[in-house]
Design a protein around this motif. Structure first.
Motif, PDB file in Angstrom:
ATOM      1  N   VAL A  88      12.933  -1.953   3.710  1.00 53.40           N
ATOM      2  CA  VAL A  88      13.061  -1.582   2.294  1.00 53.40           C
ATOM      3  C   VAL A  88      13.091  -2.834   1.423  1.00 53.40           C
ATOM      4  N   ILE A  89      13.827  -3.851   1.847  1.00 52.07           N
ATOM      5  CA  ILE A  89      13.903  -5.098   1.077  1.00 52.07           C
ATOM      6  C   ILE A  89      12.539  -5.781   1.019  1.00 52.07           C
ATOM      7  N   LEU A  90      11.842  -5.860   2.147  1.00 49.73           N
ATOM      8  CA  LEU A  90      10.529  -6.501   2.177  1.00 49.73           C
ATOM      9  C   LEU A  90       9.523  -5.765   1.290  1.00 49.73           C
ATOM     10  N   LEU A  91       9.587  -4.442   1.281  1.00 46.49           N
ATOM     11  CA  LEU A  91       8.663  -3.672   0.448  1.00 46.49           C
ATOM     12  C   LEU A  91       8.898  -3.925  -1.033  1.00 46.49           C
ATOM     13  N   ARG A  92      10.131  -4.206  -1.408  1.00 48.50           N
ATOM     14  CA  ARG A  92      10.435  -4.501  -2.811  1.00 48.50           C
ATOM     15  C   ARG A  92       9.901  -5.872  -3.218  1.00 48.50           C
ATOM     16  N   LEU A  93       9.734  -6.745  -2.256  1.00 42.94           N
ATOM     17  CA  LEU A  93       9.222  -8.085  -2.554  1.00 42.94           C
ATOM     18  C   LEU A  93       7.706  -8.122  -2.649  1.00 42.94           C
ATOM     19  N   VAL A  94       7.051  -7.083  -2.131  1.00 48.82           N
ATOM     20  CA  VAL A  94       5.587  -7.014  -2.148  1.00 48.82           C
ATOM     21  C   VAL A  94       5.141  -6.168  -3.346  1.00 48.82           C
ATOM     22  N   GLN A  95       4.199  -6.654  -4.102  1.00 47.78           N
ATOM     23  CA  GLN A  95       3.777  -5.984  -5.325  1.00 47.78           C
ATOM     24  C   GLN A  95       2.532  -5.117  -5.121  1.00 47.78           C
ATOM     25  N   HIS A  96       1.571  -5.590  -4.337  1.00 53.13           N
ATOM     26  CA  HIS A  96       0.295  -4.890  -4.197  1.00 53.13           C
ATOM     27  C   HIS A  96       0.439  -3.711  -3.241  1.00 53.13           C
ATOM     28  N   ASN A  97      -0.116  -2.540  -3.624  1.00 52.00           N
ATOM     29  CA  ASN A  97       0.016  -1.336  -2.806  1.00 52.00           C
ATOM     30  C   ASN A  97      -0.633  -1.505  -1.443  1.00 52.00           C
ATOM     31  N   GLY A  98      -1.776  -2.195  -1.389  1.00 58.39           N
ATOM     32  CA  GLY A  98      -2.448  -2.418  -0.110  1.00 58.39           C
ATOM     33  C   GLY A  98      -1.605  -3.228   0.840  1.00 58.39           C
ATOM     34  N   GLN A  99      -0.904  -4.234   0.330  1.00 63.28           N
ATOM     35  CA  GLN A  99      -0.037  -5.052   1.170  1.00 63.28           C
ATOM     36  C   GLN A  99       1.175  -4.254   1.648  1.00 63.28           C
ATOM     37  N   LYS A 100       1.693  -3.373   0.774  1.00 62.52           N
ATOM     38  CA  LYS A 100       2.816  -2.518   1.164  1.00 62.52           C
ATOM     39  C   LYS A 100       2.409  -1.590   2.310  1.00 62.52           C
ATOM     40  N   LYS A 101       1.227  -1.009   2.192  1.00 66.64           N
ATOM     41  CA  LYS A 101       0.769  -0.095   3.243  1.00 66.64           C
ATOM     42  C   LYS A 101       0.535  -0.832   4.560  1.00 66.64           C
ATOM     43  N   MET A 102       0.007  -2.054   4.473  1.00 65.86           N
ATOM     44  CA  MET A 102      -0.205  -2.824   5.699  1.00 65.86           C
ATOM     45  C   MET A 102       1.131  -3.178   6.351  1.00 65.86           C
ATOM     46  N   LEU A 103       2.134  -3.523   5.538  1.00 65.06           N
ATOM     47  CA  LEU A 103       3.463  -3.816   6.069  1.00 65.06           C
ATOM     48  C   LEU A 103       4.067  -2.580   6.723  1.00 65.06           C
TER      49      LEU A 103
ATOM     50  N   LEU B  43      -0.474   8.030  -0.313  1.00 65.87           N
ATOM     51  CA  LEU B  43      -0.836   6.656   0.004  1.00 65.87           C
ATOM     52  C   LEU B  43      -1.739   6.061  -1.072  1.00 65.87           C
ATOM     53  N   ALA B  44      -2.580   6.903  -1.651  1.00 63.69           N
ATOM     54  CA  ALA B  44      -3.503   6.414  -2.681  1.00 63.69           C
ATOM     55  C   ALA B  44      -2.780   6.078  -3.979  1.00 63.69           C
ATOM     56  N   GLN B  45      -1.712   6.793  -4.283  1.00 64.91           N
ATOM     57  CA  GLN B  45      -0.989   6.581  -5.532  1.00 64.91           C
ATOM     58  C   GLN B  45       0.498   6.380  -5.250  1.00 64.91           C
ATOM     59  N   HIS B  46       0.792   5.361  -4.493  1.00 64.91           N
ATOM     60  CA  HIS B  46       2.173   5.111  -4.110  1.00 64.91           C
ATOM     61  C   HIS B  46       2.969   4.519  -5.268  1.00 64.91           C
ATOM     62  N   THR B  47       4.159   5.061  -5.488  1.00 62.48           N
ATOM     63  CA  THR B  47       5.081   4.525  -6.486  1.00 62.48           C
ATOM     64  C   THR B  47       6.393   4.187  -5.788  1.00 62.48           C
ATOM     65  N   PRO B  48       6.992   3.041  -6.093  1.00 60.27           N
ATOM     66  CA  PRO B  48       8.253   2.655  -5.443  1.00 60.27           C
ATOM     67  C   PRO B  48       9.358   3.672  -5.709  1.00 60.27           C
ATOM     68  N   ALA B  49      10.289   3.764  -4.776  1.00 57.92           N
ATOM     69  CA  ALA B  49      11.403   4.701  -4.925  1.00 57.92           C
ATOM     70  C   ALA B  49      12.311   4.264  -6.063  1.00 57.92           C
TER      71      ALA B  49
ATOM     72  N   ALA C 279      14.464  11.693   8.734  1.00 56.11           N
ATOM     73  CA  ALA C 279      13.071  11.307   8.488  1.00 56.11           C
ATOM     74  C   ALA C 279      12.727  11.426   7.009  1.00 56.11           C
ATOM     75  N   ARG C 280      13.113  12.527   6.390  1.00 58.38           N
ATOM     76  CA  ARG C 280      12.846  12.716   4.964  1.00 58.38           C
ATOM     77  C   ARG C 280      13.606  11.694   4.131  1.00 58.38           C
ATOM     78  N   GLY C 281      14.835  11.377   4.554  1.00 57.93           N
ATOM     79  CA  GLY C 281      15.622  10.389   3.825  1.00 57.93           C
ATOM     80  C   GLY C 281      14.987   9.008   3.897  1.00 57.93           C
ATOM     81  N   CYS C 282      14.528   8.614   5.085  1.00 61.38           N
ATOM     82  CA  CYS C 282      13.864   7.309   5.235  1.00 61.38           C
ATOM     83  C   CYS C 282      12.593   7.254   4.391  1.00 61.38           C
ATOM     84  N   ALA C 283      11.834   8.350   4.402  1.00 61.13           N
ATOM     85  CA  ALA C 283      10.602   8.379   3.608  1.00 61.13           C
ATOM     86  C   ALA C 283      10.899   8.235   2.118  1.00 61.13           C
ATOM     87  N   ARG C 284      11.961   8.876   1.649  1.00 61.36           N
ATOM     88  CA  ARG C 284      12.325   8.762   0.224  1.00 61.36           C
ATOM     89  C   ARG C 284      12.701   7.329  -0.114  1.00 61.36           C
ATOM     90  N   LEU C 285      13.396   6.646   0.769  1.00 59.57           N
ATOM     91  CA  LEU C 285      13.752   5.247   0.518  1.00 59.57           C
ATOM     92  C   LEU C 285      12.507   4.365   0.441  1.00 59.57           C
TER      93      LEU C 285
END
Length: 463
Positions: free
Chosen positions: A16-31, A176-182, A250-256
């Motif tokens: 979760v912390i690493l995803l907040r540090l990444v800005q580009h959606n493509g990089q988030k999905k790869m992570l 995945l195409a229109q991902h928005t941060p939690a 699982a749903r809780g992790c996905a929401r985070l």
């Protein structure tokens, strides 16, 4: 790496912390893709190759289904490969064992060696997810995705990878195409779902198993019929709490992480018919079989609707495991659903109110509990022995530990409490100071993780 282990939450928080540090959606999905494969390969590194093969084959089959002149051929390739891999790992030894038994009955000497095949965790779930993609493309209900990485993340997304819910491509790929941060509300919802799941698993399901269910099924010949019946009720709640706990986490992790997963349960033991039970139980699986198998067989429009129903439920039973007990489990449910449909056709079976509804709920719960014997038993022999012990060991005396009695009582009460009351309590908790919320969360997580220690696997890991 189990959802009840301390290591998993270190992994989740770091991600979760690493995803907040990444800005580009493509990089988030790869992570997320790398994290999902790392999570899956932590069970066994060899599983990663199988998951990758399932992904690649169905991704390119999806494109060929849409753009080639012979879509049926490529749909057949997708089905044969996916179901063939599932059959090899899950049913091949069962087939060999029964072939050996038939040969022995016919007086033929057989030298069939049972292969020691490891069942990959979650294979039944991600196989169906991949198939939902190619089938929907063939039906012109979905366009093929351009990115192999996006499709790979859809198949391997770690929160639901091992035990569902079964997520369809049409549901998850648009996210995945229109991902928005939690946002803050999504994070709070995610934390509450995780806590609820851990409570169900560690403080209720595992205690029911240890103090009630396992003693009864391990030594049913030496227990009274009253204890065995109570253990059946306990197991019904154990399997529900255990599986719905995994779904909640699982749903809780996905929401985070900024994604949504579908609801998989709707208080199934308040169903007033077997048909209604399957509309409330493991919704993602039952709806998958309804849409892709039952309707594929013809549903109520082609062929015999009752045969189509029974065949669908036999497939549901076999999906759960390679054993005659699972086949019979599905067959019995299919016969009951077909019977209810027949009765409903002539107006002899319908929705109830008041005390008639209460009786219908009790009748349905009784049938579900009795059929759970085949679900819990290792084979038909043990299932028959358990039912015979109930009939023969007629006695009301039994020893039930305080922990087992409390866990069963709490499980029943929680199941009966209306959902809007649960939502109200959750809202009141969220209005308390954030420092108090954080303290409660840390205390609960620490105590439950220490109690659980990851030793009791989720029941649906075996499927």
């Amino acid at each position: 790496m189990s959802f009840t282990s301390f290591h998993f939450y270190v992994f989740l928080i770091a991600l979760v912390i690493l995803l907040r540090l990444v800005q580009h959606n493509g990089q988030k999905k790869m992570l997320l893709l790398l994290a999902s494969y790392w999570f899956y390969m932590s069970w066994d590194w060899r599983f990663g190759a199988l998951l990758f093969a399932m992904t690649v084959v169905n991704f390119y089959c999806g494109r060929l289904i849409r753009y080639s002149a012979r879509p049926k051929i490529w749909l057949s390739v997708s089905l044969l490969f996916s179901l063939g891999v599932l059959g090899l790992f899950k049913y091949f030894n069962f087939f060999l064992a029964n072939l050996d038994a038939v040969a022995s009955m016919l007086g033929m000497s057989s030298h069939i060696n049972i292969l020691h095949i490891i069942l990959p965790v979650g294979i039944s779930f991600y196989t169906f997810q991949a198939l939902s993609y190619t089938i929907d493309i063939y039906r012109r209900q979905l366009d093929p995705v351009d990115s192999l990485a996006d499709f790979a993340l859809f198949v391997s997304f770690f929160p639901q990878l091992v035990a569902g819910p079964i997520v369809r491509a049409s549901y998850f790929l648009p996210q995945l195409a229109q991902h928005t941060p939690a946002d803050s509300a999504a994070q709070q919802e995610g934390v509450m779902l995780i806590i609820r799941g851990l409570i169900k698993k560690v403080l209720l399901a595992d205690i029911l198993a240890l103090h009630l269910v396992d003693p009864a099924f391990t030594d049913y010949a030496n227990h009274s019929s009253a204890f065995l019946v109570l253990a059946l009720i306990g197991y019904s709640f154990q399997v529900y709490l255990d599986f719905s706990a995994y779904t909640d986490i699982a749903r809780g992790c996905a929401r985070l992480l900024g994604y949504q997963l579908p609801i998989n349960f709707n208080r199934p033991y308040l169903a007033d018919s077997i048909s209604n039970f399957w509309q409330r139980w493991h919704i993602s699986m039952s709806s998958f079989f309804r849409d892709y198998l039952y309707h594929g067989l013809g549903g109520s429009k082609r062929g015999n609707v009752y045969i189509n129903l029974v065949l669908t439920f036999v497939a549901i039973g076999v999906w759960h495991g390679a054993g005659w007990n699972f086949l019979l489990y599905g067959f019995c449910h299919g016969v009951l659903v077909a019977f209810e449909r027949y009765m409903r056709k002539y107006g002899w079976f319908g929705s109830q109110t008041g005390w008639r509804w209460a009786l219908a709920v009790l009748r349905t719960f009784f049938l579900v509990c009795v059929l759970r014997v085949m679900f819990r038993a290792e084979d038909l022999h043990q299932a028959g022995g358990y039912l015979q012990a109930i009939w023969q060991n007629m006695a009301l005396s039994f020893h039930l530990t305080t922990a087992g009695a409390v866990a069963l009582l709490v499980a029943i009460v929680l199941h009966l409490i209306p959902q809007h009351y649960m939502a109200l309590w959750q809202q009141r908790y969220l209005t308390t100071p954030q420092l108090l919320q954080a303290s409660v969360v840390v205390l609960l997580l620490y105590s439950m993780l220490m109690l659980g220690s990851g030793e009791a696997p989720f029941i649906y890991f075996q499927f």
